[in-house]
Structure formats: structure tokens, C-alpha cells
Design an enzyme around this catalytic site. Structure first.
Site, short mmCIF file in Angstrom:
data_model
loop_
_atom_site.label_atom_id
_atom_site.label_comp_id
_atom_site.label_asym_id
_atom_site.label_seq_id
_atom_site.Cartn_x
_atom_site.Cartn_y
_atom_site.Cartn_z
N SER A 9 0.85 -1.19 0.00
CA SER A 9 0.00 0.00 0.00
C SER A 9 0.89 1.24 0.00
O SER A 9 1.94 1.26 0.63
CB SER A 9 -0.90 0.01 1.24
OG SER A 9 -1.63 1.22 1.32
N ASN A 11 -0.53 3.99 1.07
CA ASN A 11 -1.29 4.79 2.03
C ASN A 11 -0.55 4.79 3.37
O ASN A 11 -0.52 3.79 4.08
CB ASN A 11 -2.70 4.18 2.19
CG ASN A 11 -3.60 5.02 3.09
OD1 ASN A 11 -3.14 5.68 4.02
ND2 ASN A 11 -4.89 4.96 2.83
N ALA A 12 0.07 5.93 3.70
CA ALA A 12 0.88 6.01 4.92
C ALA A 12 0.06 5.76 6.18
O ALA A 12 0.55 5.18 7.15
CB ALA A 12 1.56 7.38 5.00
N ASP A 69 -7.54 -5.67 1.15
CA ASP A 69 -8.52 -4.99 0.32
C ASP A 69 -9.73 -4.84 1.21
O ASP A 69 -10.23 -5.83 1.77
CB ASP A 69 -8.85 -5.78 -0.94
CG ASP A 69 -9.46 -4.88 -2.01
OD1 ASP A 69 -8.83 -3.86 -2.35
OD2 ASP A 69 -10.57 -5.17 -2.48
N PHE A 157 -9.52 7.20 8.37
CA PHE A 157 -9.50 7.61 6.96
C PHE A 157 -10.66 6.92 6.26
O PHE A 157 -11.43 6.17 6.86
CB PHE A 157 -8.16 7.25 6.31
CG PHE A 157 -7.77 5.80 6.44
CD1 PHE A 157 -8.11 4.87 5.48
CD2 PHE A 157 -7.06 5.37 7.55
CE1 PHE A 157 -7.76 3.54 5.61
CE2 PHE A 157 -6.69 4.03 7.69
CZ PHE A 157 -7.05 3.11 6.71
N TYR A 159 -14.05 5.90 4.98
CA TYR A 159 -15.44 6.10 5.39
C TYR A 159 -15.61 6.15 6.91
O TYR A 159 -16.74 6.18 7.41
CB TYR A 159 -16.33 5.01 4.80
CG TYR A 159 -16.39 5.04 3.28
CD1 TYR A 159 -17.37 5.77 2.62
CD2 TYR A 159 -15.45 4.36 2.52
CE1 TYR A 159 -17.42 5.81 1.23
CE2 TYR A 159 -15.49 4.39 1.13
CZ TYR A 159 -16.47 5.11 0.49
OH TYR A 159 -16.52 5.16 -0.88
N HIS A 185 -12.71 -3.93 11.62
CA HIS A 185 -12.67 -5.02 10.66
C HIS A 185 -11.24 -5.48 10.40
O HIS A 185 -10.97 -6.67 10.24
CB HIS A 185 -13.33 -4.59 9.34
CG HIS A 185 -12.80 -3.30 8.76
ND1 HIS A 185 -12.64 -2.14 9.50
CD2 HIS A 185 -12.38 -2.99 7.50
CE1 HIS A 185 -12.16 -1.19 8.73
NE2 HIS A 185 -11.98 -1.67 7.53
N ARG A 186 -10.29 -4.52 10.40
CA ARG A 186 -8.90 -4.88 10.17
C ARG A 186 -8.34 -5.66 11.36
O ARG A 186 -7.60 -6.64 11.19
CB ARG A 186 -8.09 -3.60 9.92
CG ARG A 186 -6.77 -3.84 9.23
CD ARG A 186 -6.26 -2.58 8.56
NE ARG A 186 -7.00 -2.32 7.33
CZ ARG A 186 -7.71 -1.22 7.10
NH1 ARG A 186 -7.80 -0.28 8.02
NH2 ARG A 186 -8.35 -1.07 5.97
#
Length: 206
Positions: A9, A11-12, A69, A157, A159, A185-186
């Protein structure tokens, strides 16, 4: 033995979140940012796209790769935005545009019909240069909740500002990062992934 995972990713914020979650469970592990080419996410499921990214990162770096994902799934929209969450308002759109479009699309829907959930699928790819024969695994986590009527909160970040976790009266963007890490969820996907990471670590320590 220290372990290094490259996260597929750019995304930092996601890299930092993965480091917090993994670091709490495997203090000897570290998450490295990925600086390679962005693969085309042509999969039709979260799992397919996660594997596309993880395989690309593993091939590019020669390291153990992780990729997730994830997205938001809205009940009344038949599961959309789903795998298109990150580019819901267009491939060049940012988080704010995605959030605003989704809110506009459900503007006439009232409680209790604003149910939604965050889903996260994490793919693990160990290249055969690290472990003979290589290894792949996938894990999923889900976080139920509802869509807020307007964005609230400054953490997180995507939503997060419009997702109210089940049983809470705040959005996930109003939770402190450590609170989110306990239930997101992660975090749930990582709970399912951890036994596999520990098996890989034991094999490498061998």
C-alpha cells in the site's frame, strides 16, 4: 527473531495502522512501506484484489508481503460500494468526495435501514525465496454498524467519519486509534491471520 513484512500500500495511514496492530501482537515484527508499482486491481472480490497486491509486492521486493482490500458494504445498496469503495466517486477522487457521494445516495434512507459493515480481507504471500515452495493465506474481518447522516470525527481515513459501529453512538473516526484497533474489521482480520503469521515465523526460525 525479528520479522519484516512489506505492506502493499502507498497509504501512509494504513501502514501506521498495520504497524500498530501487528506490533501489539508480534512485538518482534515491523511493517515496511511499499514503494513499487501499483498493480491493477482487476479482481471481483476483496480476496482476489488483496492477493493481486500482495503477490505484486512480494515479487517486487522479495519479502513477505501483506495486502488488504477493504471497503464499506451498504445493505440497502446491495453490497455497494464494496470493492469499489476507494474509487466510488471516480478514480481520482479522495476520501471526502467518496463519503459525500455515498451520503447523497442514501440521503432519503432513514434508520433502521442504514445498516452497513466494513469488510477487510488480508492476503499473506511468502515468496519461495524466503520459504521453499512459498506460501499464501487469506483472512477476513467484518465490523457491523450503521451509516451516520453526516461526517463526524477526525481520526482514521476513508469512510470512518460516517460509520457508526454497532452498539456505539460515535463514528469510527471519533474513536481513538487504539480503540479502533481493538474492534475494527482490520483488527478482526488480523485476529484470524495471527496464527498463520506465527506458524510462518516458527518455520523461518526453524
Amino acid at each position: 527473531m525479528s520479522l519484516e513484512f512489506v505492506l502493499a500500500s502507498h497509504n501512509a495511514k494504513k501502514v501506521r495502522e498495520f504497524q500498530r496492530i501487528i506490533g501489539d501482537r508480534m512485538p518482534q515484527a515491523s511493517v515496511l512501506a511499499y514503494d513499487g508499482p501499483e498493480p491493477v486491481e482487476a479482481g471481483l472480490t476483496f480476496a482476489e484484489n488483496a492477493f493481486i497486491k500482495a503477490r505484486t509486492a512480494a515479487a517486487h521486493t522479495g519479502r513477505i508481503a501483506l495486502a488488504d482490500d477493504s471497503g464499506i458494504v451498504v445493505d440497502v445498496m446491495g453490497g455497494a460500494p464494496g470493492i469499489f469503495s476507494a474509487r466510488w466517486a471516480g478514480s481520482a477522487a479522495g476520501d471526502e468526495a467518496n463519503v459525500r457521494l455515498l451520503l447523497d445516495q442514501v440521503a432519503d434512507i432513514r434508520r433502521p435501514h442504514r445498516g452497513a459493515e466494513f469488510r477487510c480481507t488480508i492476503a499473506l504471500v511468502v515468496p519461495d525465496t524466503v520459504l521453499p515452495g512459498g506460501h499464501e493465506f487469506v483472512a477476513e474481518g467484518r465490523w457491523r454498524g450503521n451509516l451516520a447522516y453526516e461526517p463526524r470525527g477526525s481520526h482514521g481515513f476513508g469512510y470512518d467519519p460516517i460509520f457508526e459501529p454497532e452498539g456505539l453512538e460515535v463514528t469510527s473516526a471519533e474513536l481513538r486509534p487504539e480503540q479502533k484497533d481493538e474492534q475494527s474489521h482490520r483488527a478482526r482480520a488480523f485476529a484470524a491471520l495471527m496464527p498463520e503469521l506465527e506458524r510462518v515465523a516458527a518455520q523461518l526460525a526453524g
